[in-house]
Design an enzyme around this catalytic site. Structure first.
Site, PDB file in Angstrom:
ATOM      1  N   GLU A 200       0.813  -1.226   0.000  1.00 38.97           N
ATOM      2  CA  GLU A 200       0.000   0.000   0.000  1.00 38.97           C
ATOM      3  C   GLU A 200       0.842   1.269   0.000  1.00 38.97           C
ATOM      4  O   GLU A 200       0.460   2.267   0.625  1.00 38.97           O
ATOM      5  CB  GLU A 200      -0.939   0.020   1.221  1.00 38.97           C
ATOM      6  N   GLU A 269      -6.898  -7.568  -0.377  1.00 40.78           N
ATOM      7  CA  GLU A 269      -7.426  -7.455   0.986  1.00 40.78           C
ATOM      8  C   GLU A 269      -8.883  -7.044   0.957  1.00 40.78           C
ATOM      9  O   GLU A 269      -9.202  -5.878   0.713  1.00 40.78           O
ATOM     10  CB  GLU A 269      -6.651  -6.403   1.805  1.00 40.78           C
TER      11      GLU A 269
HETATM   12  C1  GAL Z   1      -4.341  -2.350   5.153  1.00 46.37           C
HETATM   13  C2  GAL Z   1      -2.977  -2.978   5.304  1.00 46.37           C
HETATM   14  C3  GAL Z   1      -3.049  -4.248   6.153  1.00 46.37           C
HETATM   15  C4  GAL Z   1      -3.846  -3.992   7.385  1.00 46.37           C
HETATM   16  C5  GAL Z   1      -5.222  -3.469   7.015  1.00 46.37           C
HETATM   17  C6  GAL Z   1      -6.104  -3.150   8.162  1.00 46.37           C
HETATM   18  O1  GAL Z   1      -4.238  -1.018   4.811  1.00 46.37           O
HETATM   19  O2  GAL Z   1      -2.436  -3.294   4.055  1.00 46.37           O
HETATM   20  O3  GAL Z   1      -1.759  -4.668   6.456  1.00 46.37           O
HETATM   21  O4  GAL Z   1      -3.174  -3.067   8.161  1.00 46.37           O
HETATM   22  O5  GAL Z   1      -5.074  -2.274   6.324  1.00 46.37           O
HETATM   23  O6  GAL Z   1      -6.324  -4.266   8.912  1.00 46.37           O
END
Ligand code: GAL
Length: 860
Positions: A200, A269
């Site tokens: 990110e 994600e």
């Molecule tokens: C994203 C990040 C993850 C985790 C998630 C929130 O932005 O890539 O590693 O932090 O947010 O749980």
């Protein structure tokens, strides 16, 4: 063998291979793993539709499980349950600070055994997405960076900086080489089909100026040069250079498109819930919305989707990031922190995955064609040259249900839902209509107290102020992380001042206001050895301003400030420079003047005396000895407690209920089960027990537990325990009563289902071969989760218009008289049962109305 496993290798859907209490199981598992047969080398590439594995496009469902957030003993069961839930891929980060705590000294043992984790996934027949980072965010301490990195001269993190790039390359290459040596990349016949570099960066890139772009390009070419033979991704990186695939992270990613027409649409994600902070409510994400998001993604051309998290687990030790990330990383994931399937989330998603897999052939063969079915009503159709046809019908209105006509047929589309029609005709799945059962679990208290008498506890006082020979003096106030290098949560700031009685800041001759400003995260102030006040920041603002009226004496006075960190910052531009601790000012204020102590000489002590002595190991060690004076000192700050206990019976996962304790850290047989802080309550407002899943989800949309402790239960993996004589040590910072600590075991209270006649039949009933496809109507299915269990009784059954949720169902105005007896007949004494949700089974108590069947059952 049963004896050595402490009788607990028996399998259950809940906890299949969790050994009773550690021991030889580990040896057994590595023996098995050494016989893992990896397949032939597999070629992984991609085109604009999908990842291409051995020449075939694949639609892949993935889920994140972070290996150090559970134990090697839990991994096989977690991965098996992931497979049963319909996953093809397990995604994990690699945690640099775990593996290289000291520069050049690596650790890959126990929960850190990455190779064993990857092999366990392979053995279960799933693929791996290895997100090396090595910046990972992940609510992990310092985003995964080792602290020593910060002290390399001239280093600047995550930018075009030689010292940083050198270390990042070295660690990334180390991991890639390790995987290669073990033949774990798909190109070598292993399970790893995908790897990630950075994480990110696109979200913060603009803060790093023009060097950011050259860093991104460098990271990309560095990764490619490592020659893994599998594609690399960068998430949230719209300028990811070819051939790196830029992927999406978020609650929804259906609107995302990659930066090249040659790359597939991938979602790394999909947040299945959200993380818990100390001082916050417990977040949850309704499965209807999660399923909606997933279905929308596949509707609009996506072919790879990952749940972050599928199993969240536990932030053991001091691994949680922050600040203020809690020890539980449950995440409201489909498998809960303890490894228990969370229903109906797991089951509804399983139904969704099955449905999507029915459609895979058509989805990967072609691009979808879109047509509008009205305002907020969308149809996407995948029609192949061979004549197969899949349709997704979406109602993205957050309020109103709709009836649409598609291909000449009429369909009811609930608000905020997607229907999937694997033959362009029959609805096999609707994201808002849950066929899966609900398991109502409760924390049941077993042997209740860990130790029933206070005599079974002993304690050692942690000295207030400086007590270690390594203490040192400095002028001025030091930033904490630069001082401790995170070797401990704790830093003492101690100062001596002479009071003559004439000081202008004195009020009433001997009083003053102590004013302390800290970057966070927690502060305890002592004056002349006595507690003067404390303060703590919060997840949204770590800073503390403490103002307390204190009493001073004539002559020498000591002010001791204990500053504690609660996980180092893991996210944001320049997160590594945010800092912590008492950076000041520190003042004594009164009606007629102020003395600023900030730049005077302070004495510093890194960490606690008890940490230096290794008290957490539970051994007696001079010069301090565990004392068991009666009565036990309770509600006292800065104290170490110790007791011993026997391993609770059975196989069920165990938690310690630390209600009654203040804040600190707990160790079982020398292993830290994490920071605890049951005294930090969630705010009174901002929660909803039933949260409307319709409409866009946000991290703060749905939370439970307002006004209550953010976390009272702390997971103790059974593999940390022996049969008897286990040691529990707690360091209590603020004050608490350990004699109230109890064991909690999560047990099934009820099994529920609530299915409407309008629901599609179970996806398992679908057959595309038959002339009619689906052969039955809506069905309510119940199954006791443990293998030896049967349905013992039906606590509630109603066919008509029942209302409420599992545990509180009520009859509606319309109800069939025979519902209870029909369900009893079908289910009692059975391990599982199916009941057709129709007037044929129950009679029609109210003609013309849509009816549903609600059942609550008990298993024994
Ligand atoms: C994203 C990040 C993850 C985790 C998630 C929130 O932005 O890539 O590693 O932090 O947010 O749980």
């Amino acid at each position: 063998m049963g004896e050595t496993f402490c009788s607990a290798v028996s399998s259950s859907l809940f906890y299949r291979v969790q050994p009773f209490c550690g021991g030889p199981f580990r040896v057994f598992l590595s023996f098995v793993l050494s016989f893992v047969l990896l397949s032939e080398s597999v070629n992984v590439t991609y085109d604009h539709r999908a990842l291409v594995i051995d020449g075939a496009r694949r639609l892949l469902i993935s889920g994140s499980i972070h290996y150090p957030r559970s134990t090697p003993e839990m991994w096989p069961d977690l991965i098996e349950k992931s497979k049963d839930g319909g996953l093809d891929v397990i995604e994990t980060y690699v945690f640099w600070n775990l593996h290289e705590p000291v520069q050049g000294q690596y650790d890959f043992g126990g929960r850190k055994d990455l190779v064993r984790f990857v092999k366990t996934v392979a053995k279960t027949g799933l693929f791996v997405h290895l997100r090396i980072g090595p910046y990972v965010c992940a609510e992990w301490n310092y985003g995964g960076f080792p602290l020593w990195l910060h002290f390399i001269p001239g280093i600047k993190f995550r930018t075009d900086n030689e010292p940083f790039k050198r270390e990042m390359r070295r660690f990334t290459a180390k991991i890639v080489d390790m995987m290669k040596q073990e033949m774990l990349f798909a190109s070598q016949g292993g399970p790893i089909i995908l790897a990630q570099i950075e994480n990110e960066y696109g979200n913060v890139q603009s803060h790093y100026g023009s060097a950011a772009k050259s860093y991104v390009d460098w990271a990309a070419s560095m990764a490619i040069s490592l020659d893994t033979g599998v594609p690399w991704v960068m998430c949230q990186q719209s300028d990811a250079p070819d051939p790196i695939i830029n992927t999406c992270n978020g609650f929804y990613c259906d609107q995302f498109s990659p930066n090249s027409a040659k790359k597939p649409k991938m979602w790394t994600e999909n947040w299945s819930g959200w993380f818990l902070s100390f001082g916050g409510g417990v977040p949850y994400r309704p499965v209807e919305d999660l399923a909606f998001a997933v279905a929308r993604f596949f509707q609009r051309g996506g072919t790879f989707q990952n749940y972050y998290m599928y199993h969240g687990g536990t932030n053991f030790g001091r691994s949680s990031g922050g600040p203020f990330i809690a020890t539980s990383y449950d995440y409201d994931a489909p498998i809960d922190e303890y490894g228990i399937i969370r229903q109906p989330k797991w089951g509804h998603l399983r139904d969704l995955h099955k449905t999507i897999k029915l459609c895979e052939g058509s989805l990967i063969a072609t691009d979808p064609s879109y047509s509008s079915l009205g305002p907020n009503l969308e149809a996407h159709v995948y029609k192949t040259e061979t004549g197969s046809c899949v349709a997704f019908l979406a109602n993205i209105d957050a309020v109103s249900d709709a009836v649409v006509t598609f291909n000449g047929n009429s369909y009811h589309l609930p608000a905020w839902s997607v229907s999937i029609l694997p033959d362009c005709k029959t609805v096999v799945f609707n994201s808002a209509q849950i066929n899966s059962q609900v398991l109502k679990l409760e924390a049941r208290y077993m042997t209740s107290l860990v130790q029933t008498s206070s005599e079974a506890w002993s304690s050692i006082d942690e000295p207030v102020g400086v007590s270690k020979s390594s203490a040192f003096a400095r002028d001025g106030l030091l930033e904490q992380i630069n001082t401790t290098a995170d070797s401990s949560d704790y830093l003492w700031y101690s100062i001596s001042i002479e009071i003559t009685g004439d000081e202008p800041f004195l009020m009433n001759k001997n009083q003053a206001v102590l004013h302390v400003e800290s970057l966070g995260h927690v502060l305890h102030a002592f004056v002349n050895g006595g507690m003067a006040g404390r303060g703590s920041g919060s997840a949204s603002n770590a800073k503390i301003i403490l103002e307390k009226t204190i009493t001073l004496i004539q002559g020498r006075n000591t002010i001791d400030l204990l500053s504690a960190t609660v996980g180092l910052q893991n996210y944001g531009a320049f997160f590594d420079e945010w800092g912590a601790g008492v950076t000041g000012p520190v003042k004594l204020k009164g009606s007629n003047g102020t003395a600023d102590l900030s730049s005077r000489s302070w004495i510093y002590q890194i960490g606690l005396k008890g940490e230096e002595l290794g008290l957490y190991k539970g051994f007696n060690k001079s010069p301090l000895l565990w004392s068991s004076h009666s009565p036990l000192a309770i509600n006292k700050p800065l104290i170490w407690y110790k007791t011993t206990f026997d391993c609770p019976d059975g196989n069920a996962p165990i938690a310690l209920d630390l209600t009654g304790m203040g804040k600190g850290e707990a160790w079982v047989n020398g292993q830290s089960i994490g920071r605890y802080w049951p005294s930090y309550l969630a705010p009174q407002s901002g929660c909803a027990d039933s949260c409307n899943y319709r409409g866009a989800y946000r991290a703060d949309k749905c939370a439970r537990n307002c006004g209550k402790a953010s976390q009272t239960l702390y997971h103790v993996p059974r593999s940390f325990l022996q049969r008897s004589g286990n040691t529990l040590v707690l360091f209590e910072e603020a004050g608490g009563d350990p004699t109230h600590i109890s064991f909690a075991k999560r047990q099934l209270r009820s099994l529920c289902g609530h299915v409407s006649e309008l629901h599609p039949p179970p996806v398992d009933a679908w057959s595309s071969d038959g002339p009619v496809g689906i052969k039955s109507g809506a069905v309510l299915r119940l199954e006791c989760p443990y293998p030896s269990q049967v349905i013992a009784s039906i606590k509630f059954a109603s066919f008509g218009t029942p209302v409420g949720t599992c545990g509180s169902f009520k009859h509606g105005r319309c109800r069939s008289e025979n519902a209870l007896s029909v369900v009893q007949k079908a289910c009692v004494g059975m391990k599982s049962c199916f009941v057709s949700v129709s007037s044929e089974s129950f009679g029609d108590p109210c003609k013309g109305l849509a009816k549903s069947l609600a059942v609550e059952a008990a298993c024994v």
